[in-house]
Design an enzyme around this catalytic site. Structure first.
Site, short mmCIF file in Angstrom:
data_model
loop_
_atom_site.label_atom_id
_atom_site.label_comp_id
_atom_site.label_asym_id
_atom_site.label_seq_id
_atom_site.Cartn_x
_atom_site.Cartn_y
_atom_site.Cartn_z
N ASP A 69 -7.87 -7.08 0.12
CA ASP A 69 -7.11 -7.47 1.30
C ASP A 69 -7.96 -7.18 2.52
O ASP A 69 -8.90 -6.38 2.46
CB ASP A 69 -5.80 -6.68 1.37
CG ASP A 69 -6.05 -5.21 1.58
OD1 ASP A 69 -6.05 -4.74 2.74
OD2 ASP A 69 -6.29 -4.49 0.57
N HIS A 91 -6.40 -21.83 9.46
CA HIS A 91 -7.79 -22.13 9.09
C HIS A 91 -8.48 -20.93 8.46
O HIS A 91 -9.09 -21.05 7.39
CB HIS A 91 -8.59 -22.61 10.32
CG HIS A 91 -10.06 -22.66 10.04
ND1 HIS A 91 -10.64 -23.66 9.29
CD2 HIS A 91 -11.06 -21.78 10.33
CE1 HIS A 91 -11.94 -23.39 9.15
NE2 HIS A 91 -12.22 -22.27 9.77
N CYS A 137 -8.33 -27.46 5.17
CA CYS A 137 -7.06 -26.89 5.65
C CYS A 137 -6.30 -27.86 6.57
O CYS A 137 -6.85 -28.83 7.10
CB CYS A 137 -7.31 -25.56 6.36
SG CYS A 137 -7.70 -25.69 8.10
N CYS A 194 -7.87 -28.21 10.13
CA CYS A 194 -9.07 -29.05 10.20
C CYS A 194 -8.78 -30.52 9.91
O CYS A 194 -9.52 -31.39 10.36
CB CYS A 194 -10.15 -28.52 9.27
SG CYS A 194 -10.85 -26.96 9.87
N ASP A 198 0.86 -1.18 0.00
CA ASP A 198 0.00 0.00 0.00
C ASP A 198 0.90 1.23 0.00
O ASP A 198 2.13 1.11 0.00
CB ASP A 198 -0.97 -0.03 1.18
CG ASP A 198 -0.24 0.07 2.52
OD1 ASP A 198 1.00 0.24 2.54
OD2 ASP A 198 -0.91 -0.03 3.56
N CYS A 225 -13.90 -28.19 5.66
CA CYS A 225 -12.68 -27.43 5.37
C CYS A 225 -11.51 -28.36 5.06
O CYS A 225 -11.32 -29.38 5.72
CB CYS A 225 -12.34 -26.54 6.56
SG CYS A 225 -10.87 -25.54 6.28
#
Ligand SMILES: [Zn+2]
Length: 390
Positions: free
Chosen positions: A282, A360, A331, A334, A93, A329
Site C-alpha cells: 500500500d 489516473h 484510464c 486519459c 492496519d 494510459c
C-alpha cells in the site's frame, strides 16, 4: 472460502513471483498495489471509480476509523465493506504506525501520552477522551471493521528514535504480536460479519539485518496467515528499501503472501521491492501526489528514473496542452480529458481536478502492476525492469 495464497509463477532470475490470494471477498492477483482508504475513502474517489480503475483491494486505517465514525457506526453495517459499499477484499492496519509516528512528533505530545508494554495511551483529537490501544483492542477494532486481512499491533522503529527506544520497540512488537494472535483466536479468527480474517505478523528491525531476520523467524514460527514488512526503512528511498528487503528475501516462504507497508519510491521502488519477493503493498503518496498535481507517466511518455516517472501538471507549459497526461494510459481520465483541463482544475482548486488526477495515478499503478505480473508469468520480468529503469 477462507484464505489461501498460491504462487503461480516464479521469476528465474530474482525473487519476483506472480500469485493469487483468495479471500472471502474475492481473489487478488499479485503482485498488487492497494490504494489507501484512510477513513474508509480513497480520497476523491467513490467505489465506482475504484472499480473503473480496476482496484482489487484497499487498505483502511484502524486508528482513524476507531475515532471517527467509531465502532458503534461500523457495527451497524457489519464492517467497512458495506459501510463504504466496496465489494472487493479489504485490509486494515493495526494503528501501530499512527501511534509510533504521531507520538514522536512533538506537537502531538498532548494527544499521544505514553507507550508501555500494555499498549499506547492516547487522546482522541476529536473530543479529548483517553484510550489505550493494546494488541487486544487493535484486534477487537479490526474484528468490527471486518477486513479480510488484519494486522498484528506493532510499534514501528525509526522516526528519529534513540537506539534504546528502537530496542524497546523491537521487543515490544514481538510481545504485542503474540498477544495479537491470542486475541485473534478469541474472536475465532472471524470478523463481525462472520468471515475468516487473515492475520499478518509484522517484520520489524529497520536496517539491522540480525533484527530483521529474528523478527521474520518469529513471524514464521507462529500461525500468522501472512507477513507484513514495516518500519521507516520501507519508505521513500527505493535503494534503502531494497537493501532492507535484501536481508530477508531469501527466507520468505512460498506459502505466505508478503505485504510491504507504505512502500514508497515510485515505480522504481515497486520494481526493486517485487524482485525481492513482495506480493502486495500500500502507499498513500500515490493519491496524495495526484491531489497536488503530480501525475505519473509511462516510459513511452518520457517517464524515467530521473523524473521519477511523473510530471507536475501545474506547470504553465501544460496550460494549452490538448493531449492527455499519457498517450498509452488506458484510464478514464486519459481517455477523456486534456492536460490543459486537468491543470486548470488543479490550479483553480476545483475538486474535480483531484478526482481526475487520482483516477489516473491509481490506474497507472494498477497498469504498472499488471505489466509486471504478465512479465513474471512470461519470464520477462528482468526485461521489463530494465526497460523501465535503465
Ligand atoms: Zn491515465
Amino acid at each position: 472460502m477462507q484464505f489461501e495464497f498460491k504462487v503461480e509463477k516464479k521469476d528465474k532470475k530474482s525473487k519476483a513471483r506472480a500469485g493469487i490470494i483468495l479471500t472471502p471477498h474475492g481473489k487478488i492477483e499479485t503482485p498488487c498495489f492497494s490504494p489507501v482508504a484512510t477513513k474508509a475513502s480513497v480520497k476523491a474517489l467513490d467505489t465506482f471509480d475504484l472499480e473503473k480503475c480496476k482496484t482489487q483491494i484497499i487498505l483502511a486505517n484502524t486508528y482513524h476509523l476507531f475515532l471517527s465514525p467509531g465502532l458503534e457506526v461500523i457495527e451497524k453495517f457489519k464492517g467497512i465493506q458495506k459501510f463504504m459499499n466496496f465489494s472487493g477484499p479489504t485490509i486494515t492496519d493495526s494503528g501501530g504506525y499512527q501511534i509510533s509516528f504521531l507520538w514522536k512528533r512533538k506537537e502531538n505530545k498532548a494527544l499521544f501520552l505514553k507507550i508501555t508494554n500494555l499498549g499506547a495511551y492516547f487522546r482522541s483529537y476529536i473530543d479529548g477522551e483517553m484510550y489505550l490501544l493494546s494488541p487486544e483492542k487493535s484486534i477487537e477494532i479490526q474484528h468490527v471493521l471486518s477486513a479480510d486481512i488484519v494486522m498484528a499491533l506493532d510499534q514501528p522503529m525509526g522516526f528519529g528514535f534513540s537506539k534504546k527506544e528502537n530496542e524497546e520497540a523491537f521487543r515490544r512488537t514481538l510481545l504485542w504480536e503474540e498477544r495479537s494472535l491470542k486475541a485473534w483466536d478469541k474472536f475465532k479468527r472471524k470478523s463481525l460479519a462472520g468471515n475468516f480474517q487473515a492475520l499478518f505478523g509484522i517484520v520489524q528491525g529497520q536496517l539491522d539485518k540480525k533484527r530483521r531476520i529474528q523478527s521474520l523467524k518469529f513471524v514464521l514460527s507462529n500461525d500468522f496467515s501472512g507477513i507484513a514488512i514495516g518500519g521507516e526503512s520501507i519508505g521513500k528511498d527505493p535503494i534503502l528499501t531494497s537493501t532492507t528487503l535484501d536481508s530477508i528475501s531469501h527466507l520468505l516462504p512460498d506459502k505466505k503472501p508478503v505485504h510491504a507497508l507504505g512502500l514508497g519510491g515510485g515505480p522504481e521502488g515497486v520494481f526493486l521491492a517485487i524482485e525481492k519477493g513482495i506480493d502486495i503493498f500500500d502507499n498513500s503518496s500515490v493519491t496524495r501526489m495526484a491531489r497536488s498535481g503530480l501525475v505519473f507517466i509511462f516510459p513511452e511518455d518520457g517517464g524515467n528514473t530521473k523524473n521519477k516517472f511523473r510530471i507536475d501538471i501545474k506547470k504553465s507549459k501544460y496550460a494549452k496542452e490538448k493531449k492527455s497526461i499519457s498517450k498509452v494510459c488506458l484510464c478514464f481520465t486519459c481517455q477523456n480529458f486534456s492536460k490543459a483541463y486537468i491543470r486548470h482544475l488543479i490550479v483553480s482548486k476545483e475538486i474535480l481536478g483531484a478526482r481526475l488526477a487520482t483516477i489516473h495515478n491509481v490506474s497507472f499503478y494498477h497498469q504498472l502492476l499488471g505489466k509486471i505480473r504478465s512479465a513474471i508469468i512470461n519470464n520477462e520480468f528482468v526485461y521489463l525492469k530494465n526497460y523501465w529503469l535503465l
